[in-house]
Design a protein around this motif. Sequence first.
Motif, PDB file in Angstrom:
ATOM      1  N   VAL A 105     -26.839  -0.242  11.953  1.00  0.00           N
ATOM      2  CA  VAL A 105     -26.875  -1.347  10.996  1.00  0.00           C
ATOM      3  C   VAL A 105     -25.603  -1.278  10.169  1.00  0.00           C
ATOM      4  N   THR A 106     -25.232  -2.396   9.560  1.00  0.00           N
ATOM      5  CA  THR A 106     -24.082  -2.398   8.668  1.00  0.00           C
ATOM      6  C   THR A 106     -24.325  -3.426   7.563  1.00  0.00           C
ATOM      7  N   VAL A 107     -23.415  -3.470   6.608  1.00  0.00           N
ATOM      8  CA  VAL A 107     -23.552  -4.348   5.441  1.00  0.00           C
ATOM      9  C   VAL A 107     -22.366  -5.303   5.402  1.00  0.00           C
ATOM     10  N   VAL A 108     -22.646  -6.585   5.187  1.00  0.00           N
ATOM     11  CA  VAL A 108     -21.599  -7.612   5.147  1.00  0.00           C
ATOM     12  C   VAL A 108     -21.845  -8.509   3.936  1.00  0.00           C
ATOM     13  N   PRO A 109     -20.814  -9.253   3.487  1.00  0.00           N
ATOM     14  CA  PRO A 109     -21.042 -10.225   2.416  1.00  0.00           C
ATOM     15  C   PRO A 109     -22.106 -11.242   2.831  1.00  0.00           C
ATOM     16  N   LEU A 125     -27.359  -4.387  14.271  1.00  0.00           N
ATOM     17  CA  LEU A 125     -26.421  -4.702  15.343  1.00  0.00           C
ATOM     18  C   LEU A 125     -27.029  -4.550  16.733  1.00  0.00           C
ATOM     19  N   ASN A 126     -28.063  -3.716  16.875  1.00  0.00           N
ATOM     20  CA  ASN A 126     -28.683  -3.479  18.175  1.00  0.00           C
ATOM     21  C   ASN A 126     -29.982  -4.264  18.263  1.00  0.00           C
ATOM     22  N   ALA A 127     -29.955  -5.399  18.970  1.00  0.00           N
ATOM     23  CA  ALA A 127     -31.130  -6.268  19.068  1.00  0.00           C
ATOM     24  C   ALA A 127     -32.307  -5.576  19.746  1.00  0.00           C
ATOM     25  N   ALA A 128     -32.042  -4.528  20.515  1.00  0.00           N
ATOM     26  CA  ALA A 128     -33.113  -3.867  21.269  1.00  0.00           C
ATOM     27  C   ALA A 128     -34.102  -3.132  20.371  1.00  0.00           C
ATOM     28  N   ILE A 129     -33.734  -2.842  19.130  1.00  0.00           N
ATOM     29  CA  ILE A 129     -34.640  -2.075  18.263  1.00  0.00           C
ATOM     30  C   ILE A 129     -35.366  -2.965  17.253  1.00  0.00           C
ATOM     31  N   ASP A 170     -37.988  -4.771  17.106  1.00  0.00           N
ATOM     32  CA  ASP A 170     -39.442  -4.669  16.962  1.00  0.00           C
ATOM     33  C   ASP A 170     -39.912  -3.245  16.668  1.00  0.00           C
ATOM     34  N   ASN A 171     -39.013  -2.303  16.641  1.00  0.00           N
ATOM     35  CA  ASN A 171     -39.390  -0.914  16.388  1.00  0.00           C
ATOM     36  C   ASN A 171     -39.689  -0.680  14.908  1.00  0.00           C
ATOM     37  N   ILE A 172     -40.685   0.159  14.642  1.00  0.00           N
ATOM     38  CA  ILE A 172     -41.064   0.518  13.268  1.00  0.00           C
ATOM     39  C   ILE A 172     -40.164   1.650  12.784  1.00  0.00           C
ATOM     40  N   PHE A 173     -39.672   1.505  11.565  1.00  0.00           N
ATOM     41  CA  PHE A 173     -38.863   2.589  10.994  1.00  0.00           C
ATOM     42  C   PHE A 173     -39.493   3.183   9.737  1.00  0.00           C
ATOM     43  N   PHE A 174     -40.481   2.496   9.149  1.00  0.00           N
ATOM     44  CA  PHE A 174     -41.062   2.991   7.899  1.00  0.00           C
ATOM     45  C   PHE A 174     -42.501   2.530   7.791  1.00  0.00           C
ATOM     46  N   ILE A 223     -46.862   0.597  -1.664  1.00  0.00           N
ATOM     47  CA  ILE A 223     -45.812   0.343  -2.644  1.00  0.00           C
ATOM     48  C   ILE A 223     -45.169  -1.016  -2.390  1.00  0.00           C
ATOM     49  N   THR A 224     -45.096  -1.388  -1.129  1.00  0.00           N
ATOM     50  CA  THR A 224     -44.452  -2.636  -0.721  1.00  0.00           C
ATOM     51  C   THR A 224     -45.515  -3.614  -0.214  1.00  0.00           C
ATOM     52  N   PRO A 225     -45.161  -4.883   0.005  1.00  0.00           N
ATOM     53  CA  PRO A 225     -46.145  -5.879   0.432  1.00  0.00           C
ATOM     54  C   PRO A 225     -46.689  -5.669   1.841  1.00  0.00           C
ATOM     55  N   GLN A 226     -46.044  -4.834   2.651  1.00  0.00           N
ATOM     56  CA  GLN A 226     -46.508  -4.637   4.021  1.00  0.00           C
ATOM     57  C   GLN A 226     -46.542  -3.153   4.346  1.00  0.00           C
ATOM     58  N   ARG A 227     -47.436  -2.794   5.257  1.00  0.00           N
ATOM     59  CA  ARG A 227     -47.601  -1.374   5.593  1.00  0.00           C
ATOM     60  C   ARG A 227     -46.553  -0.916   6.595  1.00  0.00           C
ATOM     61  N   LEU A 228     -46.299  -1.724   7.612  1.00  0.00           N
ATOM     62  CA  LEU A 228     -45.359  -1.358   8.668  1.00  0.00           C
ATOM     63  C   LEU A 228     -44.079  -2.176   8.528  1.00  0.00           C
ATOM     64  N   TRP A 229     -42.963  -1.477   8.483  1.00  0.00           N
ATOM     65  CA  TRP A 229     -41.661  -2.130   8.392  1.00  0.00           C
ATOM     66  C   TRP A 229     -40.918  -1.949   9.706  1.00  0.00           C
ATOM     67  N   ARG A 230     -40.526  -3.068  10.317  1.00  0.00           N
ATOM     68  CA  ARG A 230     -39.733  -3.053  11.537  1.00  0.00           C
ATOM     69  C   ARG A 230     -38.295  -3.455  11.208  1.00  0.00           C
ATOM     70  N   TRP A 231     -37.396  -3.112  12.122  1.00  0.00           N
ATOM     71  CA  TRP A 231     -35.991  -3.408  11.869  1.00  0.00           C
ATOM     72  C   TRP A 231     -35.752  -4.902  11.689  1.00  0.00           C
ATOM     73  N   LYS A 232     -36.509  -5.718  12.382  1.00  0.00           N
ATOM     74  CA  LYS A 232     -36.320  -7.164  12.237  1.00  0.00           C
ATOM     75  C   LYS A 232     -36.676  -7.645  10.832  1.00  0.00           C
ATOM     76  N   ASP A 233     -37.476  -6.862  10.096  1.00  0.00           N
ATOM     77  CA  ASP A 233     -37.853  -7.248   8.734  1.00  0.00           C
ATOM     78  C   ASP A 233     -36.686  -7.142   7.757  1.00  0.00           C
ATOM     79  N   ILE A 234     -35.697  -6.341   8.108  1.00  0.00           N
ATOM     80  CA  ILE A 234     -34.566  -6.172   7.189  1.00  0.00           C
ATOM     81  C   ILE A 234     -33.274  -6.750   7.758  1.00  0.00           C
ATOM     82  N   HIS A 235     -33.330  -7.326   8.954  1.00  0.00           N
ATOM     83  CA  HIS A 235     -32.144  -7.984   9.512  1.00  0.00           C
ATOM     84  C   HIS A 235     -31.823  -9.221   8.674  1.00  0.00           C
TER      85      HIS A 235
END
Length: 460
Positions: free
Chosen positions: A261-265, A281-285, A287-291, A297-309
């Motif tokens: 992943v990276t950070v851009v304006p 940057l890697n579309a293949a991940i 749907d994978n859960i990372f947290f 603490i947050t509104p959802q229990r399972l966080w996937r990479w697509k949730d923060i893209h």
Amino acid sequence: MAPPSTLPKTPDNKPSRPSFEINLDSPALDEVDCSPATRSQLLSLKRKASSLSEQGSPCTTAPFLDWRLAVINSRLDFRRGQRQALAEASPSYQAQGISKAEIIEVIGKDEKSLREEKAVLMSSRKMLEGDLNDHVTSKDALADAYIEELRMSLHAASSSKEKYPGKKTPGLDRKAFATLVNEYLETTSKTDTGGGIPKYCNVLGFWLPSDSVKCAHIVPFSWNTKAMAHIFGSDESPLTSKRNGLSLQTKIEQAFDDCWVTVVPSTTVETTPTEWKLVVLNAAIMDNIFFTDYFSITPQRLWRWKDIHNRELSFLNNNRPARRFLYLRYTLAWLHANDKNWPGFKEIVPPGTVWASPNKPDGYLRKSILVEIGRRTGDKLPNDLIEAGAFEDLDSSSKVADEVACIRVTEKIEDHLSGDRDPKSEDEDDDDEDDDDKDEDDKDDDDEETGKETNDLDDC
């Protein structure tokens, strides 16, 4: 508002206080018993210094820094004139009840502060101008921001030393760096909730248990070398700056470090302060859960990479990381994604449009080195990325330094892309807590639920 004539004292720039106080600009010091010629010269230097200070500071960054350097030089000339006058004075000379020797001591301290400020202006002018442009919105804010950036530059200069292979760099304290970043971004809670002091994740935008958050180095800490300073157009390596960090959930921090992943304006329309977003940057991940949020603490229990893209970063104040560091990290991520042949990543991060900056039209990194890095890594850097973020140095005297810096920086990039990085020793970890056990617990539980959680990003 004009900054003070001398550098504000900081913990890293704190002279021992004398047992006396004196105003060096007092008319009483103009009456020193020196020759008429020396007194005439002294008064002329004083008028010049006073005139520059009183004319007021310009309201835009580049003229402001030019004015500030002129003020410093005029005051140094005036202090030298005072020294000359005092050298001619009788040993018993006093002013405001303070002896000649004590006055000379105070002059020396003021000269030291002025020279330190001048060194920062001359060695780190390009970075200082870029940082001020990042978050200054008014003339008054410019003067205040200058003083703060000056403190930060002095701290970075005092703690930056050349890194030698196989040896821990003196002065590079990772825990102290994490503390500076957390204080700058206000990402450490002031309240202990009973389970430890929470930390804030700049991507998720929530307070999490401290062992779930790490301080991410935008440009790797092990790159803190003179070559890296040169690529930024500075004489001092800048990576100990607190603007070289973000506070991230541990898996996001690992993915950021591994260039997944990276950070851009956030937008091509530049804002003050700059707003940022995270991209995967890697579309293949996707749907994978990372947290897994076990504590709601947050509104959802399972966080996937697509949730923060394309998720905008969340900040608790107006402080931001420096664009130059995020630009270099973006360049590294681009090379990594290209090396892995990840489909579609170029459409995710169009380089020229997101990095072109009206506030920084001359770029962030030396063009000659960036071009050579691209060539040595297989001509993988697109021209619009280089044009959007590189500056040209026409000084032929820098060619040898350019070549050396290119060799060193390219080595660092190639090592990073191949996964050959400096391991962290126990005393170099960012945080006191060890999150390995919790990660394994997350893996076990989430494997049962989905069979597909991303716990390791070692394939980089």
